[in-house]
Write an enzyme that holds these catalytic residues in place. Structure first.
Site, mmCIF file in Angstrom:
data_model
loop_
_atom_site.group_PDB
_atom_site.id
_atom_site.type_symbol
_atom_site.label_atom_id
_atom_site.label_comp_id
_atom_site.label_asym_id
_atom_site.label_seq_id
_atom_site.Cartn_x
_atom_site.Cartn_y
_atom_site.Cartn_z
ATOM 1 N N SER A 42 27.918 88.446 15.542
ATOM 2 C CA SER A 42 29.034 89.290 15.103
ATOM 3 C C SER A 42 28.634 90.760 15.054
ATOM 4 O O SER A 42 29.489 91.643 14.997
ATOM 5 C CB SER A 42 29.521 88.833 13.732
ATOM 6 O OG SER A 42 28.487 88.959 12.765
ATOM 7 N N CYS A 43 27.344 91.044 15.060
ATOM 8 C CA CYS A 43 26.870 92.430 15.082
ATOM 9 C C CYS A 43 27.291 93.115 16.384
ATOM 10 O O CYS A 43 27.543 92.451 17.396
ATOM 11 C CB CYS A 43 25.355 92.488 14.976
ATOM 12 S SG CYS A 43 24.699 92.046 13.354
#
Lengths: 169, 214
Positions: A42-43
């Protein structure tokens, strides 16, 4: 499976690699240098590359916004200016820079929806760039696959590797 | 076993609680696999996000995992992590005598994946072992800890972990990690069980456990 080109992974002592860990920032004006973010879920990795002086910076953002503390670019909102400052510190200009982004995946089905941090991270990066009058030259955001990204300081190419293949922006 | 945040009593209480919970997960692993399982020393520590990823190996190494979220009196995330090859062999052990596991599915670019039966077996393995751990933790409360449906995933270690860590570290710099690793006897399959509760849950659990231990 190790995705990095030199086959030695994040613990590599290869001086030509600068690794931005989660919430960290790297920069370089050495055209032989490569900036790396490993294992993005998700980064979001946001790179800024100035083609005139061949200088670059890359941030490994973790969350769209939040309270201070922790690593330097944990949050997009307060970390974005630090990315631009890092580019300037190695002789680059944000006005000339090409910005590229990758990551922001939704890795776990159960965390989709309100908890979709990947989508919110991608939106935060785009909003922050727009707020500064800047825009993405290319991106590979969203989806459900993890990514490792490598920015070549010499030519600005962003190599993106996942378990299903490789692409270049 | 190292906890560096909170009072000494708080640290000792939580360490004891999580070590017991990990023992239950190990017991469930033994019961489910039907094979000799060597459960290695468990660790309960406060760790920065980057350290949690490093503890589980390199962020760009592909692992097979089972994710289970949990809510109720405790909220957080749990993972069972194996090498892809270890996951396939473990699934083979679980499916032995039930159905032939068949060849592994390999995508057009050679990506690593699990077949549907293998994924199902792995999900059940994760569900049973993690639920055993959560049941132990839930015993301190009047209401049960609710696990989500397990999800099997083959992905980069960093990519799996950053999503769950991002959910936990918005307001704090460190998370409590309770982890243990194990080896399945003759198969030499190594794996890790990781329990990551959020900060408010730790406070509730420490209070409940302190009352329970009086």
């Amino acid at each position: 499976m190790t995705l990095i080109a030199d086959g030695r992974g994040p613990a590599s002592t290869n001086p030509a690699l600068s690794v931005a860990g989660i919430g960290e920032l790297v920069s370089s004006a050495d055209p032989d240098h490569t900036l790396v973010c490993y294992g993005l879920g998700s980064c979001v990795a946001l790179s800024a590359w100035d083609p005139r002086v061949r200088a670059a910076a890359m941030a490994h953002f973790m969350l769209p916004s939040g309270a201070g503390g922790g690593p330097p670019v944990k949050f997009v909102d307060e970390g974005f200016d630090r990315l631009l400052a890092a580019l300037r510190a190695v002789g680059g200009s944000s006005a000339r820079a090409e910005f590229k982004a990758a990551g922001g995946a939704s890795m776990l089905a159960v965390m989709a929806g309100a908890l979709d941090i990947g989508r919110r991270n991608a939106q935060a990066v785009e909003a922050r760039l727009a707020g500064a009058g800047l825009r993405l030259a290319a991106s590979d955001l969203g989806g459900s696959a993890g990514r490792t990204v490598q920015l070549a300081v010499g030519n600005g190419r962003l190599l993106i590797k996942s378990v299903s293949g490789t692409k270049t922006l | 076993m190292t906890l560096t945040a909170g009072s000494a009593t708080w640290q000792e209480t939580l360490s004891t609680v999580f070590l017991h919970a990990l023992e239950r997960a190990g017991d469930a692993l033994v019961a489910m696999s039907g094979h000799e399982v060597l459960v290695k020393a468990a660790q309960v520590r406060m760790r920065r996000a980057a350290d949690v990823i490093d503890d589980c190996g390199s962020p760009d190494v592909v692992v097979a995992g089972v994710y289970v979220g949990f809510s109720g009196p405790l909220r957080g995330h749990a993972l069972l992590l194996l090498t892809p090859d270890g996951a396939r062999r473990f699934a083979g052990l679980l499916l032995d005598g039930v159905v032939a596991p068949g060849p592994s599915i390999v995508g057009p670019n050679g990506e690593l994946a699990l077949g549907p039966l293998q994924a199902s077996a792995l999900q059940e393995l994760g569900n049973v072992t993690i639920s055993a751990c959560l049941n132990e933790l839930g015993a301190y409360f009047d209401e049960p800890v609710q696990p989500t449906v397990p999800q099997a995933i083959v992905e980069l270690t960093g990519a799996i972990l950053d999503a769950v860590l991002a959910d936990l570290v918005a307001d704090v710099d460190q998370v409590l990690t309770a982890r243990t690793s194990f080896t399945i006897g003759g198969e030499s399959i190594d794996g890790t069980i990781l329990i990551l509760p959020d900060a408010p849950s730790l406070e509730r659990l420490a209070q409940a456990a302190a009352v329970s231990h009086r």
